[in-house]
Design an enzyme around this catalytic site. Structure first.
Site, PDB file in Angstrom:
ATOM      1  NE  ARG A   1      -2.205  -1.003   3.753  1.00 53.63           N
ATOM      2  CZ  ARG A   1      -1.766  -1.966   4.582  1.00 53.63           C
ATOM      3  NH1 ARG A   1      -1.866  -3.242   4.233  1.00 53.63           N
ATOM      4  NH2 ARG A   1      -1.260  -1.655   5.754  1.00 53.63           N
TER       5      ARG A   1
ATOM      6  CG  ASP B   1     -10.527  35.658   2.901  1.00 55.22           C
ATOM      7  OD1 ASP B   1     -10.862  34.464   2.995  1.00 55.22           O
ATOM      8  OD2 ASP B   1     -11.139  36.601   3.447  1.00 55.22           O
TER       9      ASP B   1
HETATM   10  C1  LIG Z   1      -2.979   5.632   4.992  1.00 55.76           C
HETATM   11  C2  LIG Z   1      -2.697   4.180   5.011  1.00 55.76           C
HETATM   12  C3  LIG Z   1      -1.622   3.657   4.275  1.00 55.76           C
HETATM   13  C4  LIG Z   1      -0.597   4.508   3.574  1.00 55.76           C
HETATM   14  O1  LIG Z   1       0.437   4.818   4.488  1.00 55.76           O
HETATM   15  P1  LIG Z   1       1.750   5.589   3.971  1.00 55.76           P
HETATM   16  O2  LIG Z   1       2.588   5.732   5.182  1.00 55.76           O
HETATM   17  O3  LIG Z   1       1.277   6.895   3.445  1.00 55.76           O
HETATM   18  O4  LIG Z   1       2.339   4.722   2.930  1.00 55.76           O
HETATM   19  C5  LIG Z   1      -1.491   2.280   4.208  1.00 55.76           C
HETATM   20  N1  LIG Z   1      -2.344   1.475   4.865  1.00 55.76           N
HETATM   21  C6  LIG Z   1      -3.368   1.941   5.622  1.00 55.76           C
HETATM   22  C7  LIG Z   1      -4.259   0.986   6.319  1.00 55.76           C
HETATM   23  C8  LIG Z   1      -3.567   3.308   5.729  1.00 55.76           C
HETATM   24  O5  LIG Z   1      -4.579   3.776   6.471  1.00 55.76           O
END
Ligand SMILES: *Cc1c(COP(=O)(O)O)cnc(C)c1O
Length: 372
Positions: A222, A316
């Site tokens: 991820r 603003d």
């Molecule tokens: C936000 C999130 C990520 C991404 O994390 P990074 O540190 O930005 O790579 C991955 N997994 C979950 C469950 C998240 O909530």
């Protein structure tokens, strides 16, 4: 008459080639067959989710992750076929939409499955990923006693497909790996307790994907913060396997230039007083744009030189010290580079006492995201 928007010169300019570069570089770094889940929650960390997702997919991401059902609905309209995972808790009344639109949901309790009985899909089954809480303490099951009944209820239901299992690390970006290692152990123990592994096992956030043991890449990673060219922590910066390029910049123009005589003051509270005759520029950005008042004194770039915000930031508008009498329309860079100088999201984060993740997220929707 066409209705034009973005009349105000204040804009967040997003470099999509940087996004593509960062995703493509990660792809090179991953083991064969590991998928990239582009994390585009929170409007792609404030960068603009639709355009970022397009760039990420172009560079090799195969799945999108969002935080909420509403984000999934918004993204589905633009990406009718792309695999999409909601990372957070989803109320069961979202199930019919998830089934129809093939949105993958995160589950972590049998109670949720029981409540789901009132919303079971008529058509195709809904894909689910089980969330393990291995130490983050946020959402997820954290024991065999919770996991096995959840697993069995899903497997037994014709309305659901167990498609994945995942966890999230609390300290992957830190040098000390004790807590991280304990999370890995618990996750592995729970994974082994399952009669069979779901299709997609994924544990790695950015920091894990970049610097931890490659076996932790499992089936997918991820990719969040470094897709945007930002470091998860300064420690990761020291051991980064490939260079990343920041995508976010924040720009505006001078809308007024005047001279302030020695002894004259400006701004709410008249907190700034000129010690000598100076030039002052007004920029059309303020705390309602997310440039909060704590950023008073922050450096900005004009004419390739560093100068700073003076006086209190208004809702603003704000004022900056000018090295000379610039014309109205002169570009001002708040985040990004101009000539040899650069101001980063990390500079803002340091000034604000926070992390780089937070800064683009709080640049409000009033600031249009434009793409290059
Ligand atoms: C936000 C999130 C990520 C991404 O994390 P990074 O540190 O930005 O790579 C991955 N997994 C979950 C469950 C998240 O909530």
């Amino acid at each position: 008459m066409d209705i034009q928007t973005n009349y105000r010169p204040t804009k967040a300019v997003i470099d999509l080639q940087a996004i593509e570069h960062n995703v493509a570089s990660l792809r090179q770094h991953l083991q064969q067959g590991v998928q990239i889940i582009a994390v585009v929650k929170a409007n792609a960390y404030g960068h603009g989710d639709v355009e970022v997702a397009k760039a990420a997919i172009k560079a090799g991401a195969t799945m999108l992750a969002v935080a909420t059902p509403d984000e999934a609905v918004h993204m589905r309209a633009h990406f009718p076929k792309t695999d999409m995972l909601i990372l957070g808790a989803t109320p069961p009344n979202f199930i019919p939409y998830a089934a129809k639109e093939n949105i993958t949901l995160t589950v972590f309790s049998t109670d949720w499955l029981e409540r789901a009985a009132a919303y079971l899909p008529q058509s195709q089954p809904v894909r689910l990923h089980i969330k393990i809480d291995s130490g983050m303490g946020r959402i997820g099951v954290n024991s065999r006693e919770e996991l096995i009944p959840l697993y069995e209820s899903i497997i037994a239901s014709p309305h659901f497909i167990l498609d994945g299992i995942f966890t999230h690390f609390a300290t992957a970006d830190e040098e000390d790996s004790l807590y991280f290692d304990n999370q890995v152990s618990l996750f592995k123990e729970l994974l082994m307790a399952l009669p069979s592994k779901p299709r997609l096992v994924h544990v790695a956030n950015t920091a894990t994907a970049l610097v931890k043991d490659t076996s932790l890449q499992y089936d997918a990673v991820r990719f969040g913060i470094s897709m945007y060219g930002l470091l998860p922590s300064s420690y990761i910066g020291e051991i980064l396997p490939f260079p990343i390029q920041p995508a976010f910049s924040l720009q505006t123009e001078l809308v007024h230039v005047k001279q302030l005589k020695a002894g004259q003051s400006l701004g709410y509270g008249a907190t700034f007083t000129a010690e000598e005759d100076i030039y002052v520029g007004t920029i059309p950005i303020g705390y309602a744009d997310g440039m909060i008042r704590k950023l008073s004194g922050q450096e900005v770039l004009v004419g390739g030189e560093r100068t700073k915000i003076i006086g209190r930031i208004c809702m603003d508008q704000s004022m900056i010290l000018l090295p000379k009498a610039y014309n109205v329309g002169e570009p001002v860079v708040l985040i990004g580079h101009q000539g040899q100088e650069r101001i980063t999201l990390d500079d803002w984060a340091n000034k604000l006492g926070t992390i780089n993740y937070e800064v683009p997220c709080v640049i409000t929707a009033r600031v249009p995201r434009v793409y290059k």
